[in-house]
Design an enzyme around this catalytic site. Structure first.
Site, short mmCIF file in Angstrom:
data_model
loop_
_atom_site.label_atom_id
_atom_site.label_comp_id
_atom_site.label_asym_id
_atom_site.label_seq_id
_atom_site.Cartn_x
_atom_site.Cartn_y
_atom_site.Cartn_z
CD GLU A 452 -2.54 3.57 1.72
OE1 GLU A 452 -1.38 4.05 1.69
OE2 GLU A 452 -3.12 3.13 0.70
CD GLU A 455 -6.03 5.57 -5.63
OE1 GLU A 455 -7.23 5.79 -5.81
OE2 GLU A 455 -5.18 5.62 -6.53
#
Length: 704
Positions: A452, A455
């Protein structure tokens, strides 16, 4: 005289000197090497980078001078050359002694104040006053607008006693070509001017002053370097002409000559080029160079929207910071930050820092340029992304400024953001090169993401799905402009399907907070009610997916995928505010998510891979954007972001809960500055200016 007229006159002078040469340039240097006395006990102890708490950054607003500087704790820290991802120093700072009883370091033992020499430029004045009231050091810092040099004009004042009671030393810690190791330093005389040279590979730095030196030395870090010598003996007792390893160079300034003097740090591809550049800058007219430097930045600011005089200093500073963060060789490569987060705990292994390009950050930066009226810069950013996209339609997690991958994580929002940007800029010409490959990749891989937007975790994220849906709708619009109706329908069909799936995949009805119903940060399985454990990065722990919430779900509203008054949005806001909102003394702010581990464990510890995430000012901006989407004012959130900025109008990645002051995370964070600009403009225009209209029309207004 009118400021705009002054700016134009300086730019005319600048253009003439660029193309016709200038008599101040040194055309020939006679070089003598002074290398008789080499420092023993190589290579010295391993060094770190500088603190990321930047007071300011600067560079000339042109493509001729390819040098960037940063300011930390009252001194110059990392200096970049010839590209914005190539750091060459840790610090250039002064130390003061009486030769007998004390050694004072201006970066630790003074109260530092930063001012701009002109409010609409990146030229700075640093005023460092000794905490014991003994001395004051005032420095003006900018870059030579037509050479690869940083200029520093220094004034030393004795607040107690007389100037003759003090010894002033200048210390330079080189990290040439992103490395503290294997730096070779030595001394030359160039046209009878002493110059300290350091080089590694094909990068050379040259340090000199227009004032006499009482002495110099080059030694190994924490072994026999000039700072260690001073701390032990209260005066510089050693004299080494050469060293190779983890080195520090030092100069004793002759204050009997004059107490106001200029220092120049220059760069080149050879010893001769670096020396010539240093001597040319030193010889040139100081006021003329400063005037041109300021005029260039004034001209840029004059070209931005001023919103009938409402534009403030943080708006202009944010825009200059974003503009200065573009590489001058690889156009459109705007990095995330001219800093290395928690740099004082990071060594040579961390070459990238945040001077890398993330497609997500670049998207936000480009939106700020659009909002402020600089579409040329936004278009260059999009052209850079066109260069980066791979044949299969994939954009890497982040890249070097030349487009080469750094990390290769698959983040689906980073595949969608360039499409949305192309839609906003009406770049229908990029359909085949950029938009179609990315849209096809999204359909092939999505809606699940490898990571997401933080990271760290893979699965089904409401923020990522919002980007995917918006990206596909924008791709359909661009496909229609290119007469590709078949692909347009394919993208819309998939977008509609995923828009309906967002709640099913990311909205729990069995959560432990509130009434149990809210969007979770990420679902590891395609069931937000599943008892599925996710591991929080950076030592955050292991938790059921339903226990972790994140304000990123507001992207559903910002991107036009959901209305602001959607009941599911409202119930999640209630939960998020109760769990991860903090009302700091400077205003409201939010954590990325509960149990975050990305940040300092405490105020006395640097982050080394495990810690506690702190508050993110950019999330205050995102909340303000939601309020605007809901038809309200964002004044409270704008004010908070302005309060989070430091004295140099720099916004950091994270701030402390109890003070709202910056941590040692990335600063300036360009995403945060971009967020402020977009929020500032949106609040004036009473609309979310970076919302893709075609997405809002389709899902909020129902115009299909």
């Amino acid at each position: 005289m009118n400021r705009k007229i002054v700016a134009i006159l300086f730019l005319i002078i600048f253009s003439i000197t660029i193309f016709s040469g200038c008599s101040s340039d040194v055309s020939y240097v006679k070089i003598q090497h002074l290398t008789a006395n080499e420092a023993p006990q190589a290579p010295g102890k391993e060094d770190t980078w500088a603190s990321a708490q930047k007071q300011g950054i600067g560079t000339a607003n042109n493509d001729v001078s390819k040098v960037w500087f940063t300011l930390t704790h009252g001194a110059i820290s990392e200096v970049y050359y010839p590209t914005i991802d190539m750091a060459n120093s840790k610090f250039l700072k002064f130390l003061v002694t009486d030769g007998k009883s004390f050694v004072s370091d201006e970066t630790k033992d003074t109260v530092s104040k930063v001012e701009k020499l002109n409010t609409r430029s990146l030229a700075f004045k640093l005023i460092n006053t000794d905490k014991q009231g003994r001395y004051k050091i005032t420095k003006e810092i900018f870059t030579d607008p037509r050479r690869n040099s940083v200029i520093m004009k220094t004034t030393f004042e004795a607040l107690k006693g007389n100037v003759k009671d003090y010894k002033l030393y200048l210390a330079y810690d080189p990290h040439i070509a992103n490395q503290g190791k294997y730096n070779e330093g030595y001394v030359i005389k160039a046209n009878d001017k002493e110059i300290l040279i350091v080089h590694r590979e094909k990068i050379y730095s040259a340090l000199t002053t227009d004032v006499k030196w009482k002495g110099y030395s080059i030694g190994y870090n924490q072994v026999n370097d000039p700072i260690s010598d001073l701390r032990k003996n209260k005066t510089m007792t050693q004299h080494f002409d050469k060293a190779r390893g983890n080195i520090i160079e030092g100069i004793e300034i002759d204050l009997s000559d004059k107490t106001e003097f200029k220092t120049v740090l220059s760069f080149g591809e050879s010893e001769e080029e670096a020396a010539k550049t240093a001597l040319s800058t030193l010889k040139d007219n100081y006021d003329k160079m400063l005037g041109i430097y300021i005029a260039e930045w004034n001209k840029y600011c004059d070209g931005l929207k001023d919103f009938k005089g409402k534009a403030n200093e943080l708006y202009y500073t944010s825009m200059m910071i974003l503009k200065a963060s573009e590489d001058k060789t690889n156009k459109g490569a705007y990095i995330a930050s001219l800093s290395i987060p928690w740099g004082e705990g990071q060594g040579d292994e961390n070459k990238g820092g945040y001077h890398l390009v993330w497609a997500r950050d670049l998207y936000h930066i480009a939106n700020a340029f659009i909002a402020a009226g600089d579409k040329d810069s936004a278009n260059r950013a999009l052209d850079f992304l066109t260069m980066v996209v791979e044949k299969n339609g994939f954009i890497p997690q982040n890249t070097w400024i030349n487009g080469g991958p750094y990390w290769n994580g698959i983040q689906m929002d980073e595949q969608a953001d360039p499409i949305i940007l192309a839609y906003q800029l009406k770049r229908y010409d990029l359909y085949e090169k950029l938009v179609k490959p990315l849209a096809d990749f999204i359909i092939k891989i999505g809606p699940k993401t490898g990571q997401e937007r933080w990271e760290e975790a893979g699965g089904y994220s409401p923020a990522t799905m919002a980007a995917e849906v918006a990206g596909l709708v924008c791709a359909a619009d661009i496909a229609k402009q290119n007469k590709d109706m078949e692909s347009a329908q394919k993208y819309l069909d998939k977008a509609d399907k995923w828009q309906k799936l967002i709640d099913e995949l990311t909205y729990t009805t069995k959560g432990p907070y509130g009434n149990g119903q809210y969007y979770i940060r990420i679902a590891g399985l395609p069931d937000p009610n599943a008892d599925f454990l996710i591991s929080i990065a950076n030592g955050g722990g292991v938790y059921d997916q339903k226990e972790i919430v994140d304000p990123s779900f507001l992207e559903l509203v910002r991107l036009g995928v959901k209305p602001a008054n959607d009941p599911k949005i409202l119930t999640t806001i209630y939960v998020v505010d109760n769990l991860i909102k903090v009302n700091t003394p400077k205003g409201p702010c939010w954590y990325r998510y509960n149990h975050d581990g990305y940040g300092e464990p405490s105020k006395t510890e640097l982050y080394h891979g495990t810690g506690k995430g702190r508050l993110w000012p950019l999330l205050t901006g995102e909340r303000g954007m939601y309020e605007i989407a809901a038809g309200k004012s964002a004044d409270e959130y704008l004010k908070a972001m302005e309060n989070f900025a430091n004295q140099g109008y720099v916004l950091s990645e994270q701030v402390w809960e109890d003070t709202g002051l910056p941590t040692d995370s990335a600063s300036p964070l360009n995403w945060a500055h971009a967020e402020y600009v977009v929020l500032f403009v949106s609040n004036i225009e009473h609309k979310v200016v970076d919302m893709p209209q075609t997405v809002y029309d389709r899902y909020v207004l129902g115009k299909k």
